[in-house]
Design an enzyme around this catalytic site. Structure first.
Site, PDB file in Angstrom:
ATOM      1  N   HIS A 266       0.841  -1.204   0.000  1.00 35.24           N
ATOM      2  CA  HIS A 266       0.000   0.000   0.000  1.00 35.24           C
ATOM      3  C   HIS A 266       0.878   1.257   0.000  1.00 35.24           C
ATOM      4  O   HIS A 266       0.634   2.209  -0.770  1.00 35.24           O
ATOM      5  CB  HIS A 266      -0.908  -0.034   1.232  1.00 35.24           C
ATOM      6  CG  HIS A 266      -1.690   1.229   1.456  1.00 35.24           C
ATOM      7  ND1 HIS A 266      -3.018   1.343   1.141  1.00 35.24           N
ATOM      8  CD2 HIS A 266      -1.323   2.434   1.988  1.00 35.24           C
ATOM      9  CE1 HIS A 266      -3.439   2.563   1.449  1.00 35.24           C
ATOM     10  NE2 HIS A 266      -2.426   3.238   1.982  1.00 35.24           N
ATOM     11  N   GLU A 267       1.899   1.271   0.840  1.00 35.11           N
ATOM     12  CA  GLU A 267       2.786   2.427   0.919  1.00 35.11           C
ATOM     13  C   GLU A 267       3.630   2.576  -0.346  1.00 35.11           C
ATOM     14  O   GLU A 267       3.920   3.695  -0.778  1.00 35.11           O
ATOM     15  CB  GLU A 267       3.693   2.320   2.149  1.00 35.11           C
ATOM     16  CG  GLU A 267       2.937   2.311   3.476  1.00 35.11           C
ATOM     17  CD  GLU A 267       2.024   3.515   3.641  1.00 35.11           C
ATOM     18  OE1 GLU A 267       2.381   4.599   3.147  1.00 35.11           O
ATOM     19  OE2 GLU A 267       0.955   3.360   4.252  1.00 35.11           O
ATOM     20  N   HIS A 270       1.742   4.582  -2.884  1.00 35.52           N
ATOM     21  CA  HIS A 270       1.815   6.026  -2.692  1.00 35.52           C
ATOM     22  C   HIS A 270       3.079   6.599  -3.322  1.00 35.52           C
ATOM     23  O   HIS A 270       3.039   7.667  -3.956  1.00 35.52           O
ATOM     24  CB  HIS A 270       1.790   6.353  -1.196  1.00 35.52           C
ATOM     25  CG  HIS A 270       0.434   6.227  -0.571  1.00 35.52           C
ATOM     26  ND1 HIS A 270      -0.684   6.835  -1.082  1.00 35.52           N
ATOM     27  CD2 HIS A 270       0.016   5.562   0.541  1.00 35.52           C
ATOM     28  CE1 HIS A 270      -1.726   6.568  -0.331  1.00 35.52           C
ATOM     29  NE2 HIS A 270      -1.339   5.779   0.663  1.00 35.52           N
ATOM     30  N   GLU A 350      -6.059   6.762  -1.119  1.00 36.44           N
ATOM     31  CA  GLU A 350      -6.095   5.581  -0.253  1.00 36.44           C
ATOM     32  C   GLU A 350      -6.799   4.416  -0.940  1.00 36.44           C
ATOM     33  O   GLU A 350      -6.356   3.264  -0.845  1.00 36.44           O
ATOM     34  CB  GLU A 350      -6.792   5.919   1.066  1.00 36.44           C
ATOM     35  CG  GLU A 350      -6.026   6.862   1.975  1.00 36.44           C
ATOM     36  CD  GLU A 350      -4.630   6.360   2.302  1.00 36.44           C
ATOM     37  OE1 GLU A 350      -4.484   5.161   2.617  1.00 36.44           O
ATOM     38  OE2 GLU A 350      -3.698   7.171   2.244  1.00 36.44           O
TER      39      GLU A 350
END
Length: 434
Positions: A266-267, A270, A350
């Protein structure tokens, strides 16, 4: 859902039409300016003189148009950020969509600064014209000087925002990682004998390969018992661009390997989609608007001191106080708008990062299980009181809440300023994937 989208598009078109109509009226009035001026003024055909000779109603019209344009930009941004691509589609389409959103938001920052500048100029002109400030002996000289000083004040206002924005963005861009590590009280992990830390480094390396990105720097927030993570970086757009992954001690202890892998992926999303660089820009913009507020507050205090020390020229003191209020008020309004924009961006990012986590790991259960675990721990009052569940305990890290994997959405107007969607909505979005 289709009906809601139709309503949004309809409102966008209505606000756009009203803005165009207002602009047409404004410029038609401006083109007929000579009919309303004195004969001796008609020999001057310069645009700046024509603007300088306008009265208060002209600048009130500009303020009305600015309000309409702000509404138009708001609905346009909501529409653009609301566009999504299904995870089953082409992954490169996700990347393209994310980049297009970043391009729009970058342009929006410039547009916002332009509108703030125009609004400041109009307000300064209204102040000078309303209080009948006489800079010269006749109407032409007086209006020209009022226009000139309004422009100077507007330029000072704009430069205070842009200068502080540029300074903050450049500083954070060049040394963001080390500064963050100090703020978050995080230690960098290069090599370790601890099994959990070894596992973390292995997961980060796997996700770097899966996302086709270089190995980032890895930090552990050892004094943070909450379960959370974040991505940051520096030197974006340069050859020596660097990304960093921060993970809390609580996440390292409570997540399983699959859950930790889902969160790390997930990071990485980003970082891959440029979200970190965009966050830095918006944070720098908010800093610039805050600086304008501080400048306005300083002017206001100076006017109060001047009013106490001088019994004469009260009118001049009032004008200085009003100019200070323009600095402060526009800085405050711009800051609120920027924070709302920041929140809207974060919520959209997100959802994309959760979906990209599935793309990188080929395992939907990892990220979904991590979200469910946090949700369960948040309902455990004993654990939440002791460890903060997903909420960062470090007070210095509060301004960076929008960059973390999970954050609190409690409080008044939480939906408007929430930087993250609710855990329930994120889990439901993942359920639609598979």
């Amino acid at each position: 859902m289709n009906a809601l989208r139709f309503i949004k598009i309809l409102i966008l078109w209505i606000v756009g039409a009203l803005s165009i109509y207002a602009l047409i009226i404004l410029f038609s009035n401006f083109s007929n300016l000579g009919l309303h001026l004195q004969k001796e003024i008609l020999i001057f055909k310069g645009v700046f003189l024509a603007l300088a000779m306008q009265d208060i109603s002209f600048y009130l019209q500009i303020l009305k148009i600015i309000c309409l344009l702000c509404l138009l930009l708001f609905f346009a941004t909501r529409y653009i950020l609301g566009r999504q691509v299904e995870i089953r589609g082409d992954f490169w389409e996700h990347q393209k969509l994310a980049k297009n959103k970043i391009y729009w938001l970058n342009a929006l920052i410039i547009i916002i600064l332009g509108l703030i500048f125009l609004c400041a100029f109009s307000l300064f002109e209204i102040i000078f014209l309303s209080f009948g400030v006489e800079f010269g002996d006749d109407l032409i000289t007086n209006r020209k000087d009022a226009f000139k000083y309004s422009m100077i004040l507007s330029v000072i206002f704009a430069l205070s925002i842009f200068g502080s924005y540029f300074f903050k963005n450049t500083t954070m861009k060049n040394s963001a990682i080390n500064q963050l590590a100090k703020t978050l009280k995080a230690d960098e992990i290069l090599s370790t004998k601890n099994e959990k830390e070894k596992n973390l480094l292995n997961i980060v390396e796997e996700m770097a390969i899966a996302s086709n990105m270089p190995m980032p720097r890895v930090f552990i927030m050892r004094y943070e018992p909450s379960i959370n993570a974040m991505a940051s970086g520096e030197r974006f757009g340069y050859d020596d661009e660097c990304v960093a992954i921060f993970i809390t001690q609580g996440a390292l202890e409570h997540f399983s390997r699959d859950e930790l892998q889902g969160v790390i992926a997930h990071e990485f999303s980003h970082a891959f989609h440029g979200d970190v660089a965009l966050n830095l820009k918006i944070f720098s913009l908010i800093f610039g608007l805050t600086f304008a507020m501080i400048l306005g507050e300083s002017f206001f205090r100076a006017s109060l001191k001047s009013s106490r020390s001088r019994s004469k020229n009260k009118g001049g003191v009032i004008i200085i106080a009003l100019i200070a209020l323009v600095f402060y008020g526009l800085g405050l309004l711009g800051q609120i708008f920027a924070k709302i924009l920041q929140s809207a961006i974060s919520r959209q990012k997100e959802f994309l990062a959760d979906a990209s986590s599935v793309q990188y790991t080929r395992n939907i259960s990892g990220i979904k299980s991590a979200l469910k675990r946090i949700k369960i721990l948040q309902t455990n009052q004993a654990f939440a009181h002791k460890n903060g569940a997903g909420f960062i305990q470090n007070i210095q890290a509060k301004p960076l809440a929008h960059m973390f994997f999970i954050t609190s959405t409690k409080g008044f107007l939480s939906k408007l300023f929430a930087t993250h969607p609710s855990l329930e909505s994120r889990i439901k979005a993942l359920d639609k994937i598979g």
